[in-house]
Design a protein around this motif. Structure first.
Motif, PDB file in Angstrom:
ATOM      1  N   THR A  64       0.832  -1.203   0.000  1.00 29.21           N
ATOM      2  CA  THR A  64       0.000   0.000   0.000  1.00 29.21           C
ATOM      3  C   THR A  64       0.865   1.250   0.000  1.00 29.21           C
ATOM      4  N   TRP A  65       0.472   2.227  -0.810  1.00 27.70           N
ATOM      5  CA  TRP A  65       1.184   3.501  -0.920  1.00 27.70           C
ATOM      6  C   TRP A  65       0.331   4.623  -0.340  1.00 27.70           C
ATOM      7  N   LYS A  66       0.870   5.286   0.680  1.00 31.88           N
ATOM      8  CA  LYS A  66       0.235   6.442   1.323  1.00 31.88           C
ATOM      9  C   LYS A  66      -1.195   6.146   1.774  1.00 31.88           C
ATOM     10  N   GLN A  67      -1.477   4.911   2.137  1.00 33.39           N
ATOM     11  CA  GLN A  67      -2.758   4.495   2.705  1.00 33.39           C
ATOM     12  C   GLN A  67      -3.932   4.616   1.735  1.00 33.39           C
ATOM     13  N   HIS A  68      -3.678   4.873   0.434  1.00 35.40           N
ATOM     14  CA  HIS A  68      -4.821   5.000  -0.470  1.00 35.40           C
ATOM     15  C   HIS A  68      -4.685   4.282  -1.812  1.00 35.40           C
ATOM     16  N   SER A  69      -3.546   3.734  -2.131  1.00 37.90           N
ATOM     17  CA  SER A  69      -3.409   2.938  -3.354  1.00 37.90           C
ATOM     18  C   SER A  69      -2.721   1.625  -3.004  1.00 37.90           C
ATOM     19  N   TRP A  70      -3.155   0.521  -3.621  1.00 38.38           N
ATOM     20  CA  TRP A  70      -2.626  -0.774  -3.204  1.00 38.38           C
ATOM     21  C   TRP A  70      -2.496  -1.740  -4.388  1.00 38.38           C
ATOM     22  N   LEU A  71      -1.588  -2.688  -4.209  1.00 38.13           N
ATOM     23  CA  LEU A  71      -1.436  -3.829  -5.101  1.00 38.13           C
ATOM     24  C   LEU A  71      -1.526  -5.078  -4.252  1.00 38.13           C
ATOM     25  N   GLN A  72      -2.496  -5.919  -4.551  1.00 36.08           N
ATOM     26  CA  GLN A  72      -2.722  -7.157  -3.802  1.00 36.08           C
ATOM     27  C   GLN A  72      -2.429  -8.346  -4.698  1.00 36.08           C
ATOM     28  N   VAL A  73      -1.729  -9.343  -4.153  1.00 39.23           N
ATOM     29  CA  VAL A  73      -1.427 -10.567  -4.891  1.00 39.23           C
ATOM     30  C   VAL A  73      -1.739 -11.767  -4.000  1.00 39.23           C
ATOM     31  N   GLY A  74      -2.404 -12.778  -4.562  1.00 40.02           N
ATOM     32  CA  GLY A  74      -2.676 -14.013  -3.840  1.00 40.02           C
ATOM     33  C   GLY A  74      -2.299 -15.209  -4.690  1.00 40.02           C
ATOM     34  N   TRP A  75      -1.777 -16.267  -4.053  1.00 41.30           N
ATOM     35  CA  TRP A  75      -1.375 -17.474  -4.789  1.00 41.30           C
ATOM     36  C   TRP A  75      -1.743 -18.699  -3.973  1.00 41.30           C
ATOM     37  N   SER A  76      -2.201 -19.735  -4.680  1.00 43.39           N
ATOM     38  CA  SER A  76      -2.549 -20.991  -4.025  1.00 43.39           C
ATOM     39  C   SER A  76      -2.204 -22.155  -4.938  1.00 43.39           C
ATOM     40  N   ASN A  77      -1.768 -23.274  -4.322  1.00 43.06           N
ATOM     41  CA  ASN A  77      -1.558 -24.504  -5.095  1.00 43.06           C
ATOM     42  C   ASN A  77      -2.782 -25.415  -5.038  1.00 43.06           C
ATOM     43  N   ASP A  78      -3.871 -24.879  -4.476  1.00 45.42           N
ATOM     44  CA  ASP A  78      -5.138 -25.605  -4.395  1.00 45.42           C
ATOM     45  C   ASP A  78      -6.278 -24.604  -4.553  1.00 45.42           C
ATOM     46  N   VAL A  79      -6.159 -23.753  -5.575  1.00 42.34           N
ATOM     47  CA  VAL A  79      -7.075 -22.627  -5.724  1.00 42.34           C
ATOM     48  C   VAL A  79      -8.518 -23.120  -5.834  1.00 42.34           C
ATOM     49  N   LEU A  80      -9.386 -22.544  -5.003  1.00 41.18           N
ATOM     50  CA  LEU A  80     -10.807 -22.887  -4.987  1.00 41.18           C
ATOM     51  C   LEU A  80     -11.026 -24.392  -4.829  1.00 41.18           C
ATOM     52  N   ALA A  81     -10.106 -25.025  -4.087  1.00 41.28           N
ATOM     53  CA  ALA A  81     -10.185 -26.462  -3.791  1.00 41.28           C
ATOM     54  C   ALA A  81     -10.194 -27.317  -5.055  1.00 41.28           C
ATOM     55  N   THR A  82      -9.338 -26.967  -6.029  1.00 45.64           N
ATOM     56  CA  THR A  82      -9.283 -27.698  -7.296  1.00 45.64           C
ATOM     57  C   THR A  82      -8.021 -28.546  -7.447  1.00 45.64           C
ATOM     58  N   ASP A  83      -7.116 -28.517  -6.471  1.00 42.15           N
ATOM     59  CA  ASP A  83      -5.828 -29.204  -6.582  1.00 42.15           C
ATOM     60  C   ASP A  83      -4.969 -28.637  -7.702  1.00 42.15           C
ATOM     61  N   ALA A  84      -5.240 -27.407  -8.117  1.00 37.83           N
ATOM     62  CA  ALA A  84      -4.470 -26.740  -9.173  1.00 37.83           C
ATOM     63  C   ALA A  84      -4.009 -25.379  -8.670  1.00 37.83           C
ATOM     64  N   THR A  85      -3.004 -24.809  -9.333  1.00 35.97           N
ATOM     65  CA  THR A  85      -2.478 -23.511  -8.927  1.00 35.97           C
ATOM     66  C   THR A  85      -3.307 -22.378  -9.523  1.00 35.97           C
ATOM     67  N   GLY A  86      -3.342 -21.271  -8.809  1.00 36.45           N
ATOM     68  CA  GLY A  86      -4.029 -20.084  -9.285  1.00 36.45           C
ATOM     69  C   GLY A  86      -3.432 -18.845  -8.651  1.00 36.45           C
ATOM     70  N   THR A  87      -3.429 -17.752  -9.391  1.00 34.86           N
ATOM     71  CA  THR A  87      -2.876 -16.481  -8.912  1.00 34.86           C
ATOM     72  C   THR A  87      -3.880 -15.367  -9.146  1.00 34.86           C
ATOM     73  N   TYR A  88      -4.019 -14.510  -8.143  1.00 32.10           N
ATOM     74  CA  TYR A  88      -4.927 -13.364  -8.236  1.00 32.10           C
ATOM     75  C   TYR A  88      -4.151 -12.085  -7.988  1.00 32.10           C
ATOM     76  N   ALA A  89      -4.471 -11.026  -8.743  1.00 31.97           N
ATOM     77  CA  ALA A  89      -3.847  -9.723  -8.545  1.00 31.97           C
ATOM     78  C   ALA A  89      -4.911  -8.641  -8.644  1.00 31.97           C
ATOM     79  N   GLN A  90      -4.794  -7.640  -7.773  1.00 30.08           N
ATOM     80  CA  GLN A  90      -5.735  -6.518  -7.783  1.00 30.08           C
ATOM     81  C   GLN A  90      -4.975  -5.213  -7.577  1.00 30.08           C
ATOM     82  N   LEU A  91      -5.354  -4.212  -8.347  1.00 33.60           N
ATOM     83  CA  LEU A  91      -4.799  -2.863  -8.225  1.00 33.60           C
ATOM     84  C   LEU A  91      -5.946  -1.921  -7.902  1.00 33.60           C
ATOM     85  N   GLY A  92      -5.817  -1.167  -6.792  1.00 32.56           N
ATOM     86  CA  GLY A  92      -6.924  -0.322  -6.378  1.00 32.56           C
ATOM     87  C   GLY A  92      -6.477   0.986  -5.767  1.00 32.56           C
TER      88      GLY A  92
END
Length: 231
Positions: free
Chosen positions: A127-155
């Motif tokens: 987070t930059w100056k409490q008002h802009s952010w970059l979020q990243v998430g990663w899982s090797n069991d994304v949504l319980a599928t036994d597969a990898t998945g990555t999520y990114a958000q810019l806000g």
């Protein structure tokens, strides 16, 4: 057993050893929300129905924290899913005057299901100056599928005086390994802090055509209205 699930007991012991010394310098906070729709990463988790949500967070002065958050959900009938519980351990702190970092391990649990929907995700938010952010998430069991998945958000969030602010974000979910496709979504909302500790949020969500194809009836354009209290 999935790797993350095998790791959970060790993570719990490590968290306990870290939390212990800091227990005398910590804070406890919480929140409760009533919303007309529970929207997560662009898709509804309640089939467009109302949701009640509540959470509690313990945070030490060192930046270490643990939280639990729950909501009702409504998935396909055969899963019998009716509730979600998110258990989080992490660390949050300042990197400099303008930058902060939050790192976390989130375990998503669905206690009422007849099938295994539980899964775990590693996450980080810069987070930059409490008002802009970059979020990243990663899982090797994304949504319980036994597969990898990555999520990114810019806000970003823009204050409009003491009581109002506008928030917007765009996100992309890489789910090719799990579902053979990925999708994008966007959201734009207004927040009115009308009386402490209450806030009213109205958020417009939309997804691309890939999301509509992956999650028929759950993705697309929708408006989420919520009242939240923090304590």
């Amino acid at each position: 057993m999935r790797q993350f699930k095998r790791a959970l007991p060790a993570i719990g012991l490590a968290a306990a050893s870290l939390f212990g010394p800091a227990a005398q310098a910590s804070t406890l906070s919480g929140n409760a929300t009533l919303t007309n729709d529970y929207v997560w990463r662009g898709t509804t988790q309640t089939q467009g129905d109302f949701s009640t949500q509540a959470g509690v967070k313990w945070a030490a002065d060192s930046g270490i924290y643990a939280s639990a958050w729950g909501s009702n959900v409504e998935f396909s009938p055969e899963t019998h899913a009716s509730s979600e519980l998110d258990l989080v351990v992490g660390w949050s702190g300042a990197l400099s005057t303008d930058w902060t970092l939050d790192t976390s391990l989130t375990h998503y649990r669905y206690p009422s299901t007849t099938v295994d929907l539980d899964w775990t995700e590693l996450g980080a938010t810069l987070t930059w100056k409490q008002h802009s952010w970059l979020q990243v998430g990663w899982s090797n069991d994304v949504l319980a599928t036994d597969a990898t998945g990555t999520y990114a958000q810019l806000g970003t969030r823009v204050p409009l005086g003491e009581a109002w602010r506008i928030e917007g974000a765009v996100g992309h979910y890489w789910l090719d390994n799990a579902y053979g496709d990925s999708y994008s979504h966007a959201q734009l909302g207004a927040v009115w802090a009308f009386k402490a500790p209450f806030e009213l949020r109205v958020t417009w969500h939309d997804t691309d055509h890939a999301a509509r194809a992956l999650f028929p009836g759950l993705a697309g354009s929708r408006v989420e209205a919520a009242v939240q209290a923090s304590f």
